[in-house]
Design a protein around this motif. Structure first.
Motif, PDB file in Angstrom:
ATOM      1  N   ASP A 266       0.831  -1.203   0.000  1.00 13.38           N
ATOM      2  CA  ASP A 266       0.000   0.000   0.000  1.00 13.38           C
ATOM      3  C   ASP A 266       0.872   1.262   0.000  1.00 13.38           C
TER       4      ASP A 266
ATOM      5  N   TRP B  80       4.496   0.700 -11.588  1.00 11.34           N
ATOM      6  CA  TRP B  80       3.583  -0.116 -10.806  1.00 11.34           C
ATOM      7  C   TRP B  80       3.284  -1.425 -11.526  1.00 11.34           C
TER       8      TRP B  80
ATOM      9  N   PHE C 104      -5.541  -2.968  -9.979  1.00 10.04           N
ATOM     10  CA  PHE C 104      -5.417  -1.541 -10.271  1.00 10.04           C
ATOM     11  C   PHE C 104      -6.739  -0.941 -10.740  1.00 10.04           C
TER      12      PHE C 104
ATOM     13  N   ARG D 270      -8.708  -2.546  -6.855  1.00  7.37           N
ATOM     14  CA  ARG D 270      -7.852  -1.563  -6.174  1.00  7.37           C
ATOM     15  C   ARG D 270      -7.270  -2.147  -4.885  1.00  7.37           C
TER      16      ARG D 270
ATOM     17  N   LYS E  80      -4.452  -2.592  -2.941  1.00 12.05           N
ATOM     18  CA  LYS E  80      -3.124  -1.984  -2.859  1.00 12.05           C
ATOM     19  C   LYS E  80      -2.092  -2.867  -2.164  1.00 12.05           C
TER      20      LYS E  80
ATOM     21  N   TRP F 181       0.338  -4.547  -4.707  1.00 16.33           N
ATOM     22  CA  TRP F 181       1.089  -3.741  -5.668  1.00 16.33           C
ATOM     23  C   TRP F 181       2.591  -3.806  -5.405  1.00 16.33           C
TER      24      TRP F 181
ATOM     25  N   ASP G  81      -7.283   7.167  -6.392  1.00 14.18           N
ATOM     26  CA  ASP G  81      -8.232   6.066  -6.411  1.00 14.18           C
ATOM     27  C   ASP G  81      -9.269   6.195  -7.513  1.00 14.18           C
TER      28      ASP G  81
END
Length: 210
Positions: A39, A80, A88, A92, A94, A97, A158
């Motif tokens: 994150d 990323w 993504f 979403r 995180k 990632w 976001d």
């Protein structure tokens, strides 16, 4: 001393407009780089940023003092990736990632200058919010992204999902292209000082024939 350069103004690849998706040819460029995972709102991301910027400013001052070549410190950038692209666009998520944070450097910045800058920064003590280990992890990296598609996103990070989905699901297939390499973001706004709705971020994706 030569005139101060601002690579944001000199490189076409650092120009983008909201609502306009365009193709650009990005030349090989050199960056300060540091890797991380998870994150971007967490401490690991903050530590990485805090390790990058003291080195970027130390290199700027050394270049000006020793070479007579001054330059503007460029904005933060990020590469990323994730095992599942939906983390993504839709989910979403995180925590999944992987990221590499970047600050663009002029071509004349080399490994010897980086090591000298690292020694100067370390001698002053670890940067606030970072650690000596993270300072040691910063490297010079050469990126050769070549043909890319990019646009300017204005708004919260976001809210990027629908823009990215349109690029990947509509624009690239329409041009017979597919993504190549990692998603790239250029943060034209300082997230510490600009409210989310007004943040300006270039969204870039290297591409290749499908």
């Amino acid at each position: 001393m030569t005139a101060k350069i601002d690579l944001k103004r000199e490189l076409d690849a650092y120009r983008a407009k909201q609502g306009e998706v365009r193709f650009v040819d990005v030349p090989p460029l050199s960056y300060l780089a540091i890797d991380g995972h998870g994150d971007p709102n967490g401490p690991a991301f903050a530590e990485a940023v805090a390790a990058l910027y003291p080195l970027a400013y130390a290199l700027k001052m050394a270049s000006k003092r020793e070479l007579g070549r001054d330059f503007t410190v460029m904005p933060l950038e990020g590469l990323w990736s994730a095992d599942d692209w939906s983390s993504f666009t839709d989910a979403r998520d995180k925590t999944r990632w992987d990221w590499t944070l970047l600050i663009l450097q002029p071509d004349w910045i080399d490994e010897a200058m980086l090591e000298a800058a690292r020694e100067r920064v370390a001698a002053k003590g670890a940067p606030e919010g970072s650690s000596a280990a993270r300072l040691a992890d910063v490297r010079l990296e050469r990126l050769e992204e070549g043909r890319c598609v990019q646009t300017l996103h204005v708004g919260a990070f976001d809210d990027e999902g629908p823009v990215l989905a349109r690029i990947h699901d509509e624009i690239l297939p329409a041009h017979g292209l597919r993504p190549r390499g990692r998603h790239h973001e250029i943060y034209l706004s300082d997230a510490r000082r600009v409210e989310p709705a007004k943040r300006r971020t270039i969204l870039r994706q290297p591409v290749e024939p499908a």
